[in-house]
Write a protein that holds these residues in place. Structure first.
Motif, PDB file in Angstrom:
ATOM      1  N   ASN A   1      -0.643  -8.538  -6.960  1.00 49.70           N
ATOM      2  CA  ASN A   1      -2.206  -7.458  -6.549  1.00 49.70           C
ATOM      3  C   ASN A   1      -3.306  -7.558  -7.429  1.00 49.70           C
ATOM      4  N   GLU A   2      -2.929  -7.579  -8.716  1.00 45.72           N
ATOM      5  CA  GLU A   2      -4.193  -7.885  -9.788  1.00 45.72           C
ATOM      6  C   GLU A   2      -4.945  -9.044  -9.517  1.00 45.72           C
TER       7      GLU A   2
ATOM      8  N   PRO B   1       4.476   3.728  -5.543  1.00 42.66           N
ATOM      9  CA  PRO B   1       3.558   3.846  -4.605  1.00 42.66           C
ATOM     10  C   PRO B   1       2.791   2.320  -4.590  1.00 42.66           C
ATOM     11  N   LEU B   2       2.556   1.750  -3.523  1.00 40.29           N
ATOM     12  CA  LEU B   2       1.957   0.391  -3.557  1.00 40.29           C
ATOM     13  C   LEU B   2       0.594   0.570  -4.318  1.00 40.29           C
ATOM     14  N   PRO B   3       0.354  -0.676  -5.145  1.00 45.26           N
ATOM     15  CA  PRO B   3      -0.877  -0.556  -5.693  1.00 45.26           C
ATOM     16  C   PRO B   3      -2.230  -0.815  -4.772  1.00 45.26           C
ATOM     17  N   GLN B   4      -3.465  -0.080  -4.766  1.00 43.98           N
ATOM     18  CA  GLN B   4      -4.387  -0.515  -3.995  1.00 43.98           C
ATOM     19  C   GLN B   4      -4.822  -1.880  -4.186  1.00 43.98           C
ATOM     20  N   PRO B   5      -5.190  -2.498  -3.115  1.00 44.30           N
ATOM     21  CA  PRO B   5      -5.522  -3.940  -2.946  1.00 44.30           C
ATOM     22  C   PRO B   5      -6.855  -3.929  -3.950  1.00 44.30           C
ATOM     23  N   VAL B   6      -6.917  -5.005  -4.563  1.00 47.71           N
ATOM     24  CA  VAL B   6      -7.971  -5.715  -5.322  1.00 47.71           C
ATOM     25  C   VAL B   6      -8.777  -6.454  -4.479  1.00 47.71           C
TER      26      VAL B   6
ATOM     27  N   GLU C   1      -3.881  -1.822   6.771  1.00 46.72           N
ATOM     28  CA  GLU C   1      -2.960  -1.006   6.183  1.00 46.72           C
ATOM     29  C   GLU C   1      -1.471  -1.527   6.334  1.00 46.72           C
TER      30      GLU C   1
ATOM     31  N   ARG D   1      -2.804  -9.414  -1.262  1.00 48.12           N
ATOM     32  CA  ARG D   1      -2.755  -8.229  -0.571  1.00 48.12           C
ATOM     33  C   ARG D   1      -1.390  -7.959   0.179  1.00 48.12           C
TER      34      ARG D   1
ATOM     35  N   ASP E   1      -9.314  -3.682   5.162  1.00 57.09           N
ATOM     36  CA  ASP E   1      -8.737  -2.029   5.147  1.00 57.09           C
ATOM     37  C   ASP E   1      -7.389  -2.285   5.999  1.00 57.09           C
TER      38      ASP E   1
ATOM     39  N   THR F   1       2.938 -10.674   0.655  1.00 58.86           N
ATOM     40  CA  THR F   1       1.630 -10.899   0.130  1.00 58.86           C
ATOM     41  C   THR F   1       0.823 -11.903   0.560  1.00 58.86           C
TER      42      THR F   1
END
Length: 326
Positions: A167-168, A2-7, A278, A172, A276, A190
């Protein structure tokens, strides 16, 4: 995977991509390509180095051409928001046991070099010498009329790993291609600056630089460039396009400089500033992901890239291949 959640609140604030240094074997021939054909502006030059900027840019340079025995890509440059962000960035990379070397760079204030976990050489700074605006000096507009550097695309042997790291530090994902059989990422786009991408990663032997892209005003600028290249001895340097990508919706052209460094000319993508937003998922087997319309990409587009200086190249983990548009 899964894609990591955005930081949304990363450890330091990267504004955007900034510049790249390219080692070239014939400085005069490279100057002819980047200045006379593409239309980038010379901001300084010496016997072994040329600094260039595009028409809307206020920073001193977006490309540095450096005379060398071997053609290669060197540091990918990124601008951070403040000197405090620069110190926090250095602390972050040291904490990940990645190298941090403070260096002197012409026309830049404090700057450090590092590498990402896959070995891509990176450069961070907060301040670059500012130049007067030239975006309304239309007598200077030549070639494809490049407005600004837009993004880098890199071959990565492990796209999932690359995306997780960037991402870290606040990049995004806007669009991505997933291999349905393995669940692994084949490519991802990204951003930091609010376009589709500042840096993208494509599955392949790497790390290597796939291309550096410049934003132009309209597709007609690309047609003008093709006419110019076809009638001034550069037709063999046209690699792919024009066409439109499914991913990013961009109108594109890919060309090769005299040493084989790939340049994309690019326009018509979209805004991505909403926190937010997507990401858009593409199936690797969808041929319109890389060519919504236009001639199929040649084999070289999937295999050829510029090696990074002093960086080992390894085979990719994912062996899946996309369907190529007919």
């Amino acid at each position: 995977m899964p894609l990591p959640q955005p930081v949304l609140h990363p450890p330091f604030n990267i504004v955007r991509l900034s510049h790249v240094e390219l080692a070239v074997t014939d400085l005069a021939k490279s100057r002819a390509f980047y200045v006379d054909i593409l239309g980038l502006q010379v901001t300084d030059e010496t016997s072994d180095t040329i600094y260039l900027r595009a028409m809307e840019e206020r920073g001193h340079h977006c490309i540095v051409l450096k005379k060398a025995e071997t053609a290669e890509a060197r540091d990918l440059g990124f601008k951070v928001y403040s000197e405090d962000d620069l110190d926090r960035a250095a602390h972050f990379f040291k904490g990940r046991e990645l190298p941090v070397e403070w260096i002197e760079r012409p026309y830049q204030a404090r700057t450090f070099r590092t590498r990402d976990p896959q070995g891509i050489p990176l450069e961070f700074y907060a301040q670059m010498e500012r130049l007067p605006p030239i975006h309304q000096k239309y007598a200077l507009y030549r070639g494809v009329k490049p407005l600004r550097i837009d993004h880098f695309n890199c071959f990565s042997p492990n796209v999932d790993e690359a995306v997780a790291f960037y991402n870290e530090i606040g990049f995004r994902v806007t669009e991505y291609t997933e291999d349905e059989e393995t669940g692994r990422l084949w490519a991802a786009w990204t951003h930091r600056k609010g376009g589709v991408h500042d840096i993208a990663f494509t599955n392949g032997r790497g790390p290597r630089l796939h291309h550096t892209a410049f934003w132009v005003p309209t597709p007609l600028n690309i047609i003008d460039l093709l006419d110019l290249m076809a009638t001034s001895g550069w037709v063999a340097n046209i690699e792919r396009g024009p066409g439109r990508h499914g991913i990013s919706n961009a109108f594109f052209l890919y060309i090769l400089d005299p040493d084989g460094h790939r340049i994309e000319i690019y326009c018509s993508d979209y805004q991505t500033v909403d926190p937010d937003l997507e990401p858009i998922k593409w199936d690797l087997k969808d041929p319109q992901r890389q060519t919504l319309w236009g001639a199929p990409a040649p084999k070289s587009w999937f295999e050829h890239g510029s090696p990074f200086a002093d960086t080992p190249i390894i085979d990719s983990i994912l062996k899946a291949q996309p369907i190529i548009a007919p």
